[in-house]
Design a protein around this motif. Structure first.
Motif, PDB file in Angstrom:
ATOM      1  N   ASN A  43       0.974  -1.001  -0.087  1.00 55.12           N
ATOM      2  CA  ASN A  43       0.098  -0.130  -0.152  1.00 55.12           C
ATOM      3  C   ASN A  43       0.719   1.429   0.020  1.00 55.12           C
ATOM      4  N   GLU A  44       0.905   1.981  -1.071  1.00 58.06           N
ATOM      5  CA  GLU A  44       1.843   3.135  -1.370  1.00 58.06           C
ATOM      6  C   GLU A  44       1.678   4.191  -0.117  1.00 58.06           C
ATOM      7  N   LYS A  45       0.406   4.154   0.183  1.00 54.20           N
ATOM      8  CA  LYS A  45       0.095   5.352   1.288  1.00 54.20           C
ATOM      9  C   LYS A  45       0.599   4.968   2.623  1.00 54.20           C
ATOM     10  N   LYS A  46       0.992   3.672   2.977  1.00 55.15           N
ATOM     11  CA  LYS A  46       1.409   3.395   4.192  1.00 55.15           C
ATOM     12  C   LYS A  46       3.108   3.013   4.035  1.00 55.15           C
ATOM     13  N   ARG A  47       3.724   3.451   2.893  1.00 51.17           N
ATOM     14  CA  ARG A  47       5.141   3.125   2.758  1.00 51.17           C
ATOM     15  C   ARG A  47       5.909   4.205   3.836  1.00 51.17           C
ATOM     16  N   LYS A  48       5.578   5.050   4.306  1.00 55.72           N
ATOM     17  CA  LYS A  48       6.112   6.139   4.992  1.00 55.72           C
ATOM     18  C   LYS A  48       6.204   5.425   6.605  1.00 55.72           C
ATOM     19  N   TRP A  49       5.593   4.354   6.882  1.00 51.58           N
ATOM     20  CA  TRP A  49       5.813   3.536   7.816  1.00 51.58           C
ATOM     21  C   TRP A  49       6.836   2.228   7.911  1.00 51.58           C
ATOM     22  N   ILE A  50       7.520   2.173   6.635  1.00 53.08           N
ATOM     23  CA  ILE A  50       8.583   1.287   6.664  1.00 53.08           C
ATOM     24  C   ILE A  50       9.663   1.773   7.500  1.00 53.08           C
ATOM     25  N   LEU A  51      10.199   2.792   7.637  1.00 51.50           N
ATOM     26  CA  LEU A  51      11.342   3.104   8.416  1.00 51.50           C
ATOM     27  C   LEU A  51      10.957   3.012  10.140  1.00 51.50           C
ATOM     28  N   PRO A  52       9.841   3.431  10.366  1.00 50.20           N
ATOM     29  CA  PRO A  52       9.537   3.276  11.856  1.00 50.20           C
ATOM     30  C   PRO A  52       9.500   1.691  12.139  1.00 50.20           C
ATOM     31  N   LEU A  53       8.936   0.983  11.039  1.00 49.32           N
ATOM     32  CA  LEU A  53       8.963  -0.523  11.333  1.00 49.32           C
ATOM     33  C   LEU A  53      10.190  -1.120  11.446  1.00 49.32           C
ATOM     34  N   TRP A  54      11.186  -0.599  10.646  1.00 48.81           N
ATOM     35  CA  TRP A  54      12.608  -1.138  10.676  1.00 48.81           C
ATOM     36  C   TRP A  54      13.312  -0.693  11.860  1.00 48.81           C
ATOM     37  N   VAL A  55      13.190   0.449  12.327  1.00 47.40           N
ATOM     38  CA  VAL A  55      13.530   1.172  13.496  1.00 47.40           C
ATOM     39  C   VAL A  55      13.157   0.348  14.669  1.00 47.40           C
ATOM     40  N   GLY A  95      14.809  -3.012  14.665  1.00 50.79           N
ATOM     41  CA  GLY A  95      16.258  -2.769  14.917  1.00 50.79           C
ATOM     42  C   GLY A  95      16.500  -2.901  16.460  1.00 50.79           C
ATOM     43  N   ILE A  96      15.623  -1.697  17.210  1.00 52.68           N
ATOM     44  CA  ILE A  96      15.954  -1.593  18.616  1.00 52.68           C
ATOM     45  C   ILE A  96      15.253  -2.848  19.364  1.00 52.68           C
ATOM     46  N   SER A  97      14.306  -3.696  18.967  1.00 50.37           N
ATOM     47  CA  SER A  97      14.067  -4.953  19.714  1.00 50.37           C
ATOM     48  C   SER A  97      15.263  -5.911  19.590  1.00 50.37           C
ATOM     49  N   ALA A  98      15.966  -5.855  18.481  1.00 49.40           N
ATOM     50  CA  ALA A  98      17.114  -6.673  18.230  1.00 49.40           C
ATOM     51  C   ALA A  98      18.320  -6.266  19.100  1.00 49.40           C
ATOM     52  N   VAL A  99      18.386  -4.979  19.182  1.00 51.46           N
ATOM     53  CA  VAL A  99      19.417  -4.500  20.060  1.00 51.46           C
ATOM     54  C   VAL A  99      19.392  -4.859  21.606  1.00 51.46           C
ATOM     55  N   VAL A 100      17.995  -4.333  21.811  1.00 53.25           N
ATOM     56  CA  VAL A 100      17.477  -4.641  23.464  1.00 53.25           C
ATOM     57  C   VAL A 100      17.725  -6.098  23.881  1.00 53.25           C
ATOM     58  N   SER A 101      17.347  -6.838  22.923  1.00 49.97           N
ATOM     59  CA  SER A 101      17.249  -8.389  23.043  1.00 49.97           C
ATOM     60  C   SER A 101      18.712  -8.816  23.283  1.00 49.97           C
ATOM     61  N   PHE A 102      19.678  -8.516  22.379  1.00 45.94           N
ATOM     62  CA  PHE A 102      21.092  -8.638  22.498  1.00 45.94           C
ATOM     63  C   PHE A 102      21.657  -8.284  23.788  1.00 45.94           C
ATOM     64  N   ILE A 103      21.283  -7.017  24.281  1.00 40.16           N
ATOM     65  CA  ILE A 103      21.932  -6.612  25.456  1.00 40.16           C
ATOM     66  C   ILE A 103      21.494  -7.357  26.754  1.00 40.16           C
ATOM     67  N   LEU A 104      20.371  -7.628  26.810  1.00 34.31           N
ATOM     68  CA  LEU A 104      19.634  -8.384  27.892  1.00 34.31           C
ATOM     69  C   LEU A 104      20.062  -9.821  27.933  1.00 34.31           C
ATOM     70  N   LYS A 105      20.277 -10.379  26.806  1.00 35.07           N
ATOM     71  CA  LYS A 105      20.670 -11.818  26.789  1.00 35.07           C
ATOM     72  C   LYS A 105      22.185 -11.958  27.300  1.00 35.07           C
ATOM     73  N   GLY A 147       7.092  -1.156  20.488  1.00 33.46           N
ATOM     74  CA  GLY A 147       6.160  -0.497  19.259  1.00 33.46           C
ATOM     75  C   GLY A 147       5.406   0.610  19.544  1.00 33.46           C
ATOM     76  N   ILE A 148       4.830   0.648  20.842  1.00 33.18           N
ATOM     77  CA  ILE A 148       4.011   1.924  21.225  1.00 33.18           C
ATOM     78  C   ILE A 148       5.123   3.010  20.947  1.00 33.18           C
ATOM     79  N   ILE A 149       6.154   3.037  21.394  1.00 37.64           N
ATOM     80  CA  ILE A 149       6.941   4.277  21.648  1.00 37.64           C
ATOM     81  C   ILE A 149       7.148   4.648  20.185  1.00 37.64           C
ATOM     82  N   ILE A 150       7.328   3.676  19.177  1.00 35.02           N
ATOM     83  CA  ILE A 150       7.841   4.024  18.019  1.00 35.02           C
ATOM     84  C   ILE A 150       6.444   4.612  17.293  1.00 35.02           C
TER      85      ILE A 150
END
Length: 205
Positions: free
Chosen positions: A66-78, A81-91, A182-185
């Motif tokens: 959906n072209e109108k929702k493509r602006k949310w791709i970067l927030p999704l990636w962020v 990415g944050i989830s991966a970093v937080v998980s790694f640090i906690l592990k 997700g809520i914060i993003i």
């Protein structure tokens, strides 16, 4: 009212985390009694579908569709990415061994060949974090998919316990942290529109 419900849900999740810490070993033993060939195959499918790479491409493709929702791709990636970093640090900070590694439950033969890196400890569940971090964004942009994705995220979390890869407290904590990320993003995108601004700079739309 919506904010109050969210706070209550978070508080309930935190209580469940603390309670499950005391009963983790018992809970995972009882869950392991559910194992059978049919459920093994079903949850193995869930495990494969919920891999980081597949989740990344499926979610990205959903927003590209959906072209109108493509602006949310970067927030999704962020968010991912944050989830991966937080998980790694906690592990690497907590370094909690997985249930099968300390002999509480056996690992299925089909998973014997899986690679578990030195840093890839049990707490928290990375897959649960990834699955749940997408819920706020999908609820905002694809509300019709909300119930489906919540059900999928719960199955992902349960599959990790079912196979003895995580304790119940690992998946609840992972899910809660992912959901809060997700809520914060979502709030940041609504307030500052960083994803939309970058999208417009790149594509001029």
């Amino acid at each position: 009212m919506k904010k109050e419900k969210g706070i209550i849900l978070v508080m309930v999740a935190v209580v469940f985390i603390f309670v499950s810490l005391f009963f983790d070993a018992v809970l995972i033993k009882y869950i392991s009694f559910l194992r059978n060939a049919t459920l093994d195959s079903f949850f193995m499918g869930i495990t494969l579908v919920s891999s980081e790479i597949i989740l990344f491409f499926v979610l990205t493709s959903l927003f590209l569709w959906n072209e109108k929702k493509r602006k949310w791709i970067l927030p999704l990636w962020v968010c991912l990415g944050i989830s991966a970093v937080v998980s790694f640090i906690l592990k690497i900070t907590v370094q909690r061994l997985r249930p099968f590694q300390i002999g509480i439950v056996p690992l299925l033969s089909s998973l014997q060949g899986a690679s578990f890196w030195t840093w890839n400890f049990s707490f928290p569940s990375f897959q649960s974090m990834l699955a749940f971090c997408a819920i706020p964004i999908l609820s905002e942009q694809f509300p019709k998919l909300k119930k489906f994705w919540i059900a999928f995220a719960v199955l992902v979390a349960f599959s990790r316990v079912y196979f003895g890869l995580h304790f119940v407290s690992d998946v609840i904590t992972g899910g809660l942290i992912g959901y809060l990320i997700g809520i914060i993003i979502v709030r940041e995108e609504k307030d500052n529109r960083f994803g939309e601004k970058i999208y417009r700079k790149i594509f001029g739309k």
